[in-house]
Motif scaffolding. Structure first.
Motif: not given
Ligand code: SOE
Length: 374
Positions: A12, A100, A129, A159, A172, A185, A189
């Motif tokens: 990712f 991060k 961000y 989420q 994770r 996670d 942010h």
């Molecule tokens: C988690 O699903 C995640 O991918 C995070 O790890 C990222 O830092 C975030 O930007 C989006 O969601």
């Protein structure tokens, strides 16, 4: 001079940063030339395929040689792989860009920040961000005093990818590998963004005290749906926290991977004596602003014609940007900092500060009381 980059991690975040580097010559022609030289991973077959797709010249299954030879090292691996290769790179004098949270533990984050201080080369933590035009516009309003005295700061990151108990186990969800769950996670942010927006002494100032509440809703998950094997979930699925800022402002944070219907919903709200602002990642080109003396409620500003350093690199006003563009912006700034020998923020110091606050929230949950940050 062409910067040869070695990148650890090709899923990712590997894709997000490789795409960002590939966009630079076309949209940020003043960025340094960058060669995606080596892609590092363990599975040679998957690595070879990823290197082909992501435009890397070569692959390596051992990071030890790459971190000394490359001009720049990107650590985009899982959290438990952040410390050792990054410290080795810094000790070899190689600038590092690390995803991060900086590390799974406060102890590792301290070691990484110490190595960065010692190496005295750019060491960035990829809090992307901070590079959303609407967030930078918000920072400008705050620094200009448009919101007045800061009273309330609210950060929420929702989420729902784990709401189904059949969703398989992953790194994770393991404390040894990730350090924490949604706290590190997503909470990382939000904590970093709030420090960026209101951390100045004349705004909310430092976070002085925190309380925390962490919850795990599903404590084991299938590893492989065929054989019925399961593994324990040893991290938080959701967290909430209260923050007390130096200037008296109150902070409320929460994040969840079980917020059914919310996909990547990071929202920030700030209320001051003269006005308020509201940002939502799902509408990242907009900023809602309210000025008390205008008594007109929230006004939605489309942040494409604000004097933003990034928007003009892309399209005419109103041709909106997306999540991927925040990675292009942070890569532009980080690689330019290396090229010009200037500072880059968010640095490993910022990564460490975020980790200190997350650890205090976790401590508050364990002790059931407020925790003062020393
Ligand atoms: C988690 O699903 C995640 O991918 C995070 O790890 C990222 O830092 C975030 O930007 C989006 O969601």
């Amino acid at each position: 001079m062409t910067l040869e980059v070695g990148v650890l991690g090709y899923r990712f975040m590997g894709k997000a940063h490789a795409n960002a580097m590939a966009r630079l010559p076309m949209f940020f022609p003043d960025a340094p030339d960058v060669e995606r030289a080596v892609l590092i991973g363990r599975d040679e077959e998957a690595l070879t395929d990823a290197a082909e797709r992501l435009g890397f010249d070569a692959i390596a299954t051992d990071w030890t040689d790459v971190v000394a030879d490359a001009d720049v090292f990107y650590n985009l691996g899982p959290n438990h792989v952040h410390a050792e290769p990054s410290i080795a790179a810094l000790e070899a004098g190689t600038p590092v860009f690390c995803e991060k949270p900086l590390a799974p533990t406060l102890e590792d984050a301290r070691k990484m920040a110490d190595a960065a201080r010692e190496a005295d080369v750019p060491a960035g933590c990829a809090f992307n961000y901070r590079f959303v035009p609407a967030i930078r516009y918000a920072k400008g309003l705050l620094e200009a005093g448009e919101l007045g005295e800061i009273r309330h700061v609210r950060g929420r990151y929702l989420q729902d990818w784990l709401v189904d108990p059949a969703e398989p186990w992953s790194w994770r969800l393991d404390e040894e590998l990730a350090g924490s769950g949604v706290l590190g996670d997503l909470g990382a942010h939000t904590v970093d963004l709030l420090r960026f927006l209101v951390g100045d002494d004349d705004l909310a100032g430092d976070i002085e005290r925190v309380s925390g509440h962490l919850q795990t809703f599903v404590d084991e998950r299938p590893v492989d749906e065929d054989d019925g094997e399961t593994r324990p979930v040893t991290v938080d699925d959701a967290y909430s926290a209260q923050l007390a800022f130096a200037n008296g402002a109150m902070g409320t944070l929460e994040a969840s991977r079980f917020a059914t219907g919310h996909k990547n919903d990071h929202t920030i709200e700030i209320h001051g004596s003269e006005g308020s602002l509201r940002f939502s990642l799902e509408r990242l080109n907009e900023l809602e602003v309210l000025r008390r003396d205008e008594n007109r409620g929230y006004e939605t500003i489309l942040v494409t014609d604000a004097d933003d350093p990034y928007v003009d690199h892309w399209w005419p006003p109103g041709h909106v940007l997306g999540w991927e563009h925040t990675f292009v912006h942070e890569n532009y700034e980080f690689l330019s900092a290396i090229d010009s020998g200037s500072e880059f923020e968010p640095s490993f110091e910022d990564g460490l500060e975020a980790q200190r606050i997350l650890a205090a929230i976790e401590d508050g949950d364990e002790r059931g009381e407020w925790v003062t940050l020393d």
